[in-house]
Scaffold this motif. Structure first.
Motif, PDB file in Angstrom:
ATOM      1  N   ASP A 212      17.076 -38.178 -23.166  1.00 22.09           N
ATOM      2  CA  ASP A 212      17.003 -36.770 -22.815  1.00 22.09           C
ATOM      3  C   ASP A 212      16.189 -36.672 -21.522  1.00 22.09           C
ATOM      4  O   ASP A 212      15.409 -37.560 -21.226  1.00 22.09           O
ATOM      5  N   LYS A 214      13.587 -34.144 -20.264  1.00 22.96           N
ATOM      6  CA  LYS A 214      12.877 -32.949 -20.733  1.00 22.96           C
ATOM      7  C   LYS A 214      12.323 -32.092 -19.607  1.00 22.96           C
ATOM      8  O   LYS A 214      12.225 -30.879 -19.740  1.00 22.96           O
ATOM      9  N   GLY A 226      13.643 -27.609 -23.226  1.00 22.71           N
ATOM     10  CA  GLY A 226      14.298 -28.149 -24.419  1.00 22.71           C
ATOM     11  C   GLY A 226      15.132 -29.383 -24.108  1.00 22.71           C
ATOM     12  O   GLY A 226      15.518 -30.129 -24.995  1.00 22.71           O
ATOM     13  N   TYR A 269      15.747 -37.743 -36.832  1.00 22.23           N
ATOM     14  CA  TYR A 269      15.699 -37.981 -35.384  1.00 22.23           C
ATOM     15  C   TYR A 269      14.305 -38.491 -35.074  1.00 22.23           C
ATOM     16  O   TYR A 269      13.325 -37.815 -35.344  1.00 22.23           O
ATOM     17  N   ASN A 285      12.156 -35.420 -35.909  1.00 16.46           N
ATOM     18  CA  ASN A 285      12.807 -34.128 -36.035  1.00 16.46           C
ATOM     19  C   ASN A 285      13.805 -34.213 -37.180  1.00 16.46           C
ATOM     20  O   ASN A 285      14.264 -35.298 -37.540  1.00 16.46           O
ATOM     21  N   ARG A 287      16.875 -32.847 -37.451  1.00 16.25           N
ATOM     22  CA  ARG A 287      18.167 -32.295 -37.000  1.00 16.25           C
ATOM     23  C   ARG A 287      18.663 -33.113 -35.833  1.00 16.25           C
ATOM     24  O   ARG A 287      17.955 -33.962 -35.316  1.00 16.25           O
ATOM     25  N   GLY A 289      19.447 -33.772 -31.962  1.00 15.61           N
ATOM     26  CA  GLY A 289      18.831 -33.326 -30.713  1.00 15.61           C
ATOM     27  C   GLY A 289      19.817 -32.504 -29.907  1.00 15.61           C
ATOM     28  O   GLY A 289      21.027 -32.638 -30.049  1.00 15.61           O
ATOM     29  N   ASP A 290      19.268 -31.650 -29.066  1.00 16.29           N
ATOM     30  CA  ASP A 290      20.082 -30.861 -28.163  1.00 16.29           C
ATOM     31  C   ASP A 290      19.426 -30.952 -26.795  1.00 16.29           C
ATOM     32  O   ASP A 290      18.283 -30.535 -26.658  1.00 16.29           O
ATOM     33  N   PRO A 291      20.001 -31.573 -25.810  1.00 12.38           N
ATOM     34  CA  PRO A 291      21.431 -31.878 -25.613  1.00 12.38           C
ATOM     35  C   PRO A 291      21.934 -33.225 -26.136  1.00 12.38           C
ATOM     36  O   PRO A 291      23.114 -33.521 -25.939  1.00 12.38           O
ATOM     37  N   GLU A 292      21.128 -34.023 -26.817  1.00  8.12           N
ATOM     38  CA  GLU A 292      21.605 -35.356 -27.195  1.00  8.12           C
ATOM     39  C   GLU A 292      22.916 -35.319 -27.991  1.00  8.12           C
ATOM     40  O   GLU A 292      23.793 -36.166 -27.810  1.00  8.12           O
TER      41      GLU A 292
HETATM   42  N1  GLY Z   1      16.283 -32.645 -26.817  1.00 12.52           N
HETATM   43  C1  GLY Z   1      15.125 -32.645 -27.604  1.00 12.52           C
HETATM   44  C2  GLY Z   1      15.262 -31.995 -28.905  1.00 12.52           C
HETATM   45  O1  GLY Z   1      16.346 -31.643 -29.348  1.00 12.52           O
HETATM   46  O2  GLY Z   1      14.246 -31.837 -29.569  1.00 12.52           O
END
Ligand code: GLY
Ligand code: AMP
Length: 423
Positions: A212, A214, A226, A269, A285, A287, A289-292
């Motif tokens: 990512d 950041k 994010g 994650y 985490n 869930r 990742g976003d944008p992963e």
């Molecule tokens: N890209 C980092 C996150 O989803 O926490």
């Protein structure tokens, strides 16, 4: 089967795009969704935090599987609500999501189960934290315990920056109750990598790694966001490191959760630092990742629904491991001017029709339709994603598409993936 996806960002668009290609999916609902998601799913105006309404909606509509994108409803207990009524949901209950919802608890789990991570101390008052900060070596990392929309972590290079972080978090309480406790930990050096597993609490399958970006600006400068873009695979995760991740991180944490009486079904994650001593966990985490997710899901060559469904049912062992393409994927996030600070929305987006290519999708992160026009509706607006035989080709294609899209104030980083290409 009818599926409900909870969320409305690029991650959820990518999940729905992948689910929509699976024959067993009869209809997809998304709450609340966005303008891009609306072309694949029926968007329903229920917020991600309205967890009882979401459960009622899923029951009334005969939804067979609910997939939760963001962390907040998981920490609030959406999965517990569904499971009380034997409704299938992909995502951990609130006790498991605490790995993300409480950094203090996550550090205690890591310590208890021997998972490599930075040495740390926990404080519940500013005075004790301050005394400690007068004695430690710098840099250190100061973290608010609870959810703080990705803003609760400060890497402090010196004593005054660390004291200021404690003031903000514990005295001014800028994150409210999330800052009632803090973690102060050693600052690790190395390259960051995002690792993901889908698990049913016993069996787990690793997903490809992703990296990512950041920081808001090129060269990893500027404020934390994010995520301004991502690519997969990372190129640094050798087979040996992958084995290390399974053995030292994923196996012990999943087993540890089980020993704590937690039935964890969903994505785990691990945000990691590859240090000179190997992989160390920066955070967990609960869930995708976003944008992963936007670069990992296009590389999945087996269907997504069975993977999520088996995890939710607790019988992942009965499923063949998911298959992944050898192609590389890049996602460039196009954001609103000012993000991650203050920004305006409602800007008309032009050029999406022209921004099309084979093996490429423009995922919508924050868009809406107004007077039949597509407008920006968030900080991160689009995730321009392309994949190809190698990272260079994928990157070239993503940037070609990005150049065709315009809205007032739009900005994106021009160096997504550059680090991997320069290795
Ligand atoms: N890209 C980092 C996150 O989803 O926490
Ligand atoms: P977290 O939310 O814990 O992942 O922290 C957000 C970001 O802060 C991470 O992606 C890292 O860039 C940085 N970070 C967190 N913990 C550490 C650490 N112990 N050492 C160095 N950087 C860190």
């Amino acid at each position: 089967m009818r599926v409900l996806v909870v969320g409305g960002g690029g991650r959820e668009h990518a999940l729905i795009w992948k689910l929509a290609g699976s024959g067993e999916v009869e209809k997809i609902f998304c709450a609340p969704g966005n303008a891009g998601i609306a072309s694949l799913a029926e968007c329903v105006p229920i917020g991600v935090d309205e967890i009882t309404r979401l459960r009622d909606f899923a029951r009334e509509q005969g939804v067979g599987l609910t997939v939760v994108g963001p962390e907040a409803p998981l920490v609030e207990g959406i999965a517990d609500l569904f499971r009380e009524e034997n409704m299938l949901i992909f995502g951990p209950g609130s006790s498991g999501a605490r790995l993300e919802g409480s950094k203090v608890w996550a550090k205690c789990v890591m310590e208890k189960y021997g998972i490599p991570s930075a040495p740390f101390a926990v404080f519940n008052n500013a005075r004790a934290a301050g005394d400690y900060l007068d004695k430690v070596a710098y840099p250190v990392v100061v973290k608010a315990d609870g959810l703080a929309a990705g803003k609760g972590v400060v890497v402090a290079d010196n004593q005054s920056a660390a004291h200021e972080a404690v003031q903000e978090i514990m005295v001014k309480k800028v994150f409210g109750r999330a800052g009632a406790q803090i973690v102060v930990e050693e600052c690790l050096q190395g390259e960051e990598i995002s690792l993901f597993a889908v698990t049913d609490g016993n069996t787990f399958f690793m997903l490809p790694s992703a990296q990512d970006h950041k920081a808001a600006n090129e060269g990893d400068r500027g404020p934390n966001t994010g995520g301004m873009g991502a690519y997969s695979p990372t190129g640094i995760l050798t087979l040996e490191l992958l084995e290390q991740a399974k053995r030292n991180i994923f196996t012990p944490v999943i087993q540890g959760l089980r020993e704590e009486g937690i039935d964890y079904r969903g994505v785990l994650y691990a945000g990691c630092m590859l240090t000179a001593e190997g992989l160390k966990v920066l955070e967990f985490n609960a869930r995708f990742g976003d944008p992963e997710a936007q670069v990992i899901l296009p590389r999945l060559s087996s269907p997504l629904l069975p993977l999520l469904l088996h995890a939710a049912q607790g019988n992942l062992a009965a499923l063949e491991p998911p298959r992944w393409s050898a192609e590389a994927a890049v996602c460039v996030v196009m954001a609103s001017g000012g993000y991650p600070g203050k920004y305006e929305t409602g800007k008309v987006i032009h050029g999406l029709k022209e921004a099309q290519a084979e093996k490429a999708v423009v995922f919508h992160a924050g868009t809406a339709r107004r007077d039949n026009m597509l407008v920006s509706n968030g900080g991160r607006v689009l995730g321009i994603t392309a994949w190809d035989t190698d990272l260079k080709e994928a990157q070239k294609k993503a940037y070609l598409l990005a150049e065709k899209i315009r809205f007032e104030g739009a900005y994106y980083r021009r160096d997504i993936g550059r680090r991997a290409l320069s290795r």
